[in-house]
Design a protein around this motif. Structure first.
Motif, PDB file in Angstrom:
ATOM      1  N   GLU A 139     -38.184  30.445  12.045  1.00  0.00           N
ATOM      2  CA  GLU A 139     -37.499  31.150  10.947  1.00  0.00           C
ATOM      3  C   GLU A 139     -36.028  31.451  11.237  1.00  0.00           C
ATOM      4  O   GLU A 139     -35.320  31.909  10.350  1.00  0.00           O
ATOM      5  N   PHE A 140     -35.542  31.207  12.463  1.00  0.00           N
ATOM      6  CA  PHE A 140     -34.126  31.411  12.767  1.00  0.00           C
ATOM      7  C   PHE A 140     -33.313  30.256  12.190  1.00  0.00           C
ATOM      8  O   PHE A 140     -33.786  29.119  12.134  1.00  0.00           O
ATOM      9  N   LEU A 141     -32.089  30.564  11.784  1.00  0.00           N
ATOM     10  CA  LEU A 141     -31.147  29.529  11.364  1.00  0.00           C
ATOM     11  C   LEU A 141     -30.184  29.295  12.511  1.00  0.00           C
ATOM     12  O   LEU A 141     -29.897  30.212  13.287  1.00  0.00           O
ATOM     13  N   GLY A 142     -29.703  28.061  12.602  1.00  0.00           N
ATOM     14  CA  GLY A 142     -28.736  27.756  13.647  1.00  0.00           C
ATOM     15  C   GLY A 142     -27.912  26.550  13.278  1.00  0.00           C
ATOM     16  O   GLY A 142     -28.168  25.872  12.282  1.00  0.00           O
ATOM     17  N   SER A 143     -26.945  26.260  14.110  1.00  0.00           N
ATOM     18  CA  SER A 143     -26.051  25.130  13.892  1.00  0.00           C
ATOM     19  C   SER A 143     -26.290  24.104  15.007  1.00  0.00           C
ATOM     20  O   SER A 143     -26.350  24.476  16.190  1.00  0.00           O
ATOM     21  N   ILE A 144     -26.395  22.840  14.632  1.00  0.00           N
ATOM     22  CA  ILE A 144     -26.637  21.794  15.634  1.00  0.00           C
ATOM     23  C   ILE A 144     -25.383  21.607  16.485  1.00  0.00           C
ATOM     24  O   ILE A 144     -24.296  21.377  15.969  1.00  0.00           O
ATOM     25  N   GLU A 150     -32.389   9.518  21.723  1.00  0.00           N
ATOM     26  CA  GLU A 150     -33.309   8.850  22.649  1.00  0.00           C
ATOM     27  C   GLU A 150     -34.496   9.750  22.987  1.00  0.00           C
ATOM     28  O   GLU A 150     -35.628   9.301  23.065  1.00  0.00           O
ATOM     29  N   ARG A 151     -34.234  11.012  23.192  1.00  0.00           N
ATOM     30  CA  ARG A 151     -35.293  11.967  23.553  1.00  0.00           C
ATOM     31  C   ARG A 151     -35.888  12.662  22.333  1.00  0.00           C
ATOM     32  O   ARG A 151     -36.866  13.398  22.467  1.00  0.00           O
ATOM     33  N   GLY A 152     -35.281  12.480  21.147  1.00  0.00           N
ATOM     34  CA  GLY A 152     -35.777  13.143  19.941  1.00  0.00           C
ATOM     35  C   GLY A 152     -35.565  14.652  19.996  1.00  0.00           C
ATOM     36  O   GLY A 152     -36.381  15.413  19.505  1.00  0.00           O
ATOM     37  N   ARG A 153     -34.459  15.067  20.618  1.00  0.00           N
ATOM     38  CA  ARG A 153     -34.192  16.493  20.811  1.00  0.00           C
ATOM     39  C   ARG A 153     -32.833  16.871  20.212  1.00  0.00           C
ATOM     40  O   ARG A 153     -31.939  16.030  20.106  1.00  0.00           O
ATOM     41  N   VAL A 154     -32.708  18.143  19.853  1.00  0.00           N
ATOM     42  CA  VAL A 154     -31.428  18.686  19.388  1.00  0.00           C
ATOM     43  C   VAL A 154     -31.171  20.013  20.104  1.00  0.00           C
ATOM     44  O   VAL A 154     -32.111  20.713  20.473  1.00  0.00           O
ATOM     45  N   ARG A 155     -29.883  20.308  20.321  1.00  0.00           N
ATOM     46  CA  ARG A 155     -29.514  21.635  20.839  1.00  0.00           C
ATOM     47  C   ARG A 155     -28.934  22.396  19.655  1.00  0.00           C
ATOM     48  O   ARG A 155     -27.990  21.935  19.010  1.00  0.00           O
ATOM     49  N   VAL A 156     -29.552  23.534  19.378  1.00  0.00           N
ATOM     50  CA  VAL A 156     -29.158  24.356  18.236  1.00  0.00           C
ATOM     51  C   VAL A 156     -28.584  25.667  18.757  1.00  0.00           C
ATOM     52  O   VAL A 156     -29.157  26.292  19.657  1.00  0.00           O
ATOM     53  N   MET A 157     -27.452  26.066  18.204  1.00  0.00           N
ATOM     54  CA  MET A 157     -26.849  27.350  18.568  1.00  0.00           C
ATOM     55  C   MET A 157     -27.414  28.409  17.620  1.00  0.00           C
ATOM     56  O   MET A 157     -27.239  28.339  16.408  1.00  0.00           O
ATOM     57  N   VAL A 158     -28.137  29.355  18.221  1.00  0.00           N
ATOM     58  CA  VAL A 158     -28.779  30.422  17.453  1.00  0.00           C
ATOM     59  C   VAL A 158     -28.103  31.733  17.811  1.00  0.00           C
ATOM     60  O   VAL A 158     -27.816  31.995  18.985  1.00  0.00           O
ATOM     61  N   SER A 159     -27.856  32.579  16.832  1.00  0.00           N
ATOM     62  CA  SER A 159     -27.174  33.852  17.074  1.00  0.00           C
ATOM     63  C   SER A 159     -28.190  34.961  17.371  1.00  0.00           C
ATOM     64  O   SER A 159     -29.051  35.254  16.556  1.00  0.00           O
ATOM     65  N   PHE A 160     -28.087  35.534  18.600  1.00  0.00           N
ATOM     66  CA  PHE A 160     -28.901  36.674  19.011  1.00  0.00           C
ATOM     67  C   PHE A 160     -27.974  37.831  19.295  1.00  0.00           C
ATOM     68  O   PHE A 160     -27.078  37.708  20.134  1.00  0.00           O
ATOM     69  N   GLU A 168     -32.837  24.325  22.993  1.00  0.00           N
ATOM     70  CA  GLU A 168     -33.170  22.901  22.883  1.00  0.00           C
ATOM     71  C   GLU A 168     -34.527  22.758  22.196  1.00  0.00           C
ATOM     72  O   GLU A 168     -35.503  23.391  22.583  1.00  0.00           O
ATOM     73  N   LEU A 169     -34.563  21.915  21.168  1.00  0.00           N
ATOM     74  CA  LEU A 169     -35.762  21.752  20.350  1.00  0.00           C
ATOM     75  C   LEU A 169     -36.048  20.281  20.062  1.00  0.00           C
ATOM     76  O   LEU A 169     -35.151  19.435  20.134  1.00  0.00           O
ATOM     77  N   ASP A 170     -37.272  20.004  19.711  1.00  0.00           N
ATOM     78  CA  ASP A 170     -37.686  18.688  19.252  1.00  0.00           C
ATOM     79  C   ASP A 170     -37.190  18.508  17.810  1.00  0.00           C
ATOM     80  O   ASP A 170     -37.092  19.479  17.063  1.00  0.00           O
TER      81      ASP A 170
END
Length: 179
Positions: A139-144, A150-160, A168-170
Motif C-alpha cells: 500500500e506504500f507509494l514510491g518512485s522507481i 535481468e533479475r526482474g527487480r526494481v529499487r523503489v524510493m519509499v518515504s518513511f 528492492e522489490l520484484d
C-alpha cells in the motif's frame, strides 16, 4: 471427431462457477445425447507468476472470469441444451443470435493457454510512481530509482518519516499508478 467441425461460442456464466458450468454441461450433453452437436467445453486458463508473501510462484488462473468456450453446431437443440444448463446466463452475441468467435481469436486463446504467447511484461521506468502491492511495504507509494530487467527487480524510493528509503522489490510486487 474432427477438430474443424462446429464453431466456438462464448457462454456467459455466473462468475466463479465456470468449472461447475463445464461439469453440468458435460453431464447434460451425455444425458441428452447431444455429443453429435456439442463437441467441446473449455474453461480457458493460463499459468501466471505472482508474488505472495515475498515468494514468487506460478499459479493457474482463469483467463476470462464468468465465461466458458463451447465448440458446437449451432442449432435449436444444441442451443437449448447449453442455454438451459444450470449456471449459464446466456450466449455472447449480437442481439438474440450467438456470434461464433473468429478462428484467429480461438487460435490466440489456445496459444496463450499453452504458454506460447508470453504474458505482456510490464515495462517500468526510472522516475515512475508505483504502488507496492505485496510484502511489508504493501500500500506504500514510491518512485522507481532503478530497474534491473535481468533479475526482474526494481529499487523503489519509499518515504518513511520524511526520509526516502530504498526498497528492492520484484516486478510483480509493484503496479504502475495511473494518474
Amino acid at each position: 471427431m474432427a477438430v474443424d467441425i462446429g464453431h466456438w461460442f462464448v457462454v456467459n456464466t455466473y462468475s466463479g462457477y465456470e468449472n461447475k458450468v463445464k461439469e453440468n454441461l458435460l453431464h447434460r450433453i451425455a444425458s441428452m445425447e447431444a455429443e453429435d452437436q456439442i463437441y467441446e467445453v473449455v474453461v480457458p486458463t493460463e499459468i501466471v507468476e505472482e508474488v505472495r508473501h515475498g515468494e514468487r510462484r506460478r499459479v493457474e488462473k482463469k483467463m476470462f472470469q464468468g465465461y466458458v468456450l463451447v465448440r458446437m453446431a449451432m442449432n435449436d437443440d444444441a442451443w437449448y441444451v447449453v442455454r438451459n444448463t444450470p449456471g449459464v446466463v446466456n450466449f455472447v452475441g449480437a442481439g438474440n443470435r450467438p456470434t461464433p468467435l473468429p478462428q484467429s481469436e480461438v487460435d490466440s486463446i489456445f496459444k496463450q493457454m499453452k504458454g506460447e504467447i508470453p504474458r505482456a511484461q510490464v515495462s517500468l521506468t526510472v522516475g515512475e510512481t508505483v504502488k507496492i502491492i505485496d510484502g511489508p511495504f504493501s500500500e506504500f507509494l514510491g518512485s522507481i530509482d532503478e530497474v534491473n530487467k535481468e533479475r526482474g527487480r526494481v529499487r523503489v524510493m519509499v518515504s518513511f518519516f520524511g526520509r526516502d528509503t530504498p526498497v528492492e522489490l520484484d516486478f510483480l510486487q509493484v503496479e504502475r499508478v495511473r494518474g
